[in-house]
Write an enzyme that holds these catalytic residues in place. Structure first.
Site, PDB file in Angstrom:
ATOM      1  N   LEU A  16     -10.565   1.534   9.104  1.00 26.53           N
ATOM      2  CA  LEU A  16      -9.052   1.680   9.150  1.00 26.53           C
ATOM      3  C   LEU A  16      -9.416  -0.190   7.109  1.00 26.53           C
ATOM      4  O   LEU A  16     -10.241  -0.340   6.932  1.00 26.53           O
ATOM      5  CB  LEU A  16      -9.475  -0.241  10.108  1.00 26.53           C
ATOM      6  N   CYS A  17      -7.919   0.068   7.204  1.00 25.74           N
ATOM      7  CA  CYS A  17      -7.589  -0.663   5.906  1.00 25.74           C
ATOM      8  C   CYS A  17      -8.425  -2.105   5.930  1.00 25.74           C
ATOM      9  O   CYS A  17      -7.855  -2.778   6.846  1.00 25.74           O
ATOM     10  CB  CYS A  17      -5.869  -0.631   6.299  1.00 25.74           C
ATOM     11  N   PRO A  18      -8.520  -2.387   4.302  1.00 23.45           N
ATOM     12  CA  PRO A  18      -8.601  -1.473   3.447  1.00 23.45           C
ATOM     13  C   PRO A  18      -9.657  -0.647   2.937  1.00 23.45           C
ATOM     14  O   PRO A  18     -10.032  -0.091   1.787  1.00 23.45           O
ATOM     15  CB  PRO A  18      -8.351  -2.554   2.331  1.00 23.45           C
ATOM     16  N   ASP A  43      -6.836   6.254   9.533  1.00 22.17           N
ATOM     17  CA  ASP A  43      -5.832   4.697   9.048  1.00 22.17           C
ATOM     18  C   ASP A  43      -4.099   5.313   9.021  1.00 22.17           C
ATOM     19  O   ASP A  43      -3.542   5.739   8.034  1.00 22.17           O
ATOM     20  CB  ASP A  43      -6.299   4.143   8.379  1.00 22.17           C
ATOM     21  N   ASP A  49      -0.775   2.220   2.222  1.00 16.27           N
ATOM     22  CA  ASP A  49      -1.500   2.162   1.240  1.00 16.27           C
ATOM     23  C   ASP A  49      -1.792   3.176  -0.193  1.00 16.27           C
ATOM     24  O   ASP A  49      -2.181   2.730  -1.478  1.00 16.27           O
ATOM     25  CB  ASP A  49      -2.453   1.804   1.641  1.00 16.27           C
TER      26      ASP A  49
END
Length: 87
Positions: A16-18, A43, A49
């Site tokens: 998941l981010c980041p 994600d 992103d």
């Protein structure tokens, strides 16, 4: 542009981010300008992103494609000079 080998990809499925962008950044920074890498991510935030990371860092997002099962592949070319990210 420097063509990459078939194994020149960052597999960030399940992260998941980041983390997907951080892994991509790490690999890009160790490669010469013009190198293309592929990022595979599941994600949903990667759709926003990765283009943002490329724009802020001076890189080029060459292609984004849906691989199915929630995964997307992003082809990114390292820019000549990486600008520091700002927030």
């Amino acid at each position: 542009m420097i063509e990459t080998e078939p194994g020149d990809e960052v597999d960030a499925r399940g992260l998941l981010c980041p983390l997907p962008v951080l892994r991509l950044r790490k690999r890009l920074m160790s490669a010469p300008p013009g190198t293309r890498l592929r990022l595979i991510a599941t994600d949903p935030a990667a759709v926003v992103d990765v283009p943002h990371f490329c724009a802020e860092g001076g890189h080029v997002m060459v292609e984004m494609r849906d691989l199915g099962d929630g995964a997307r592949e992003f082809t990114v070319e390292r820019g000549q000079v990486s600008r520091p990210a700002t927030r």
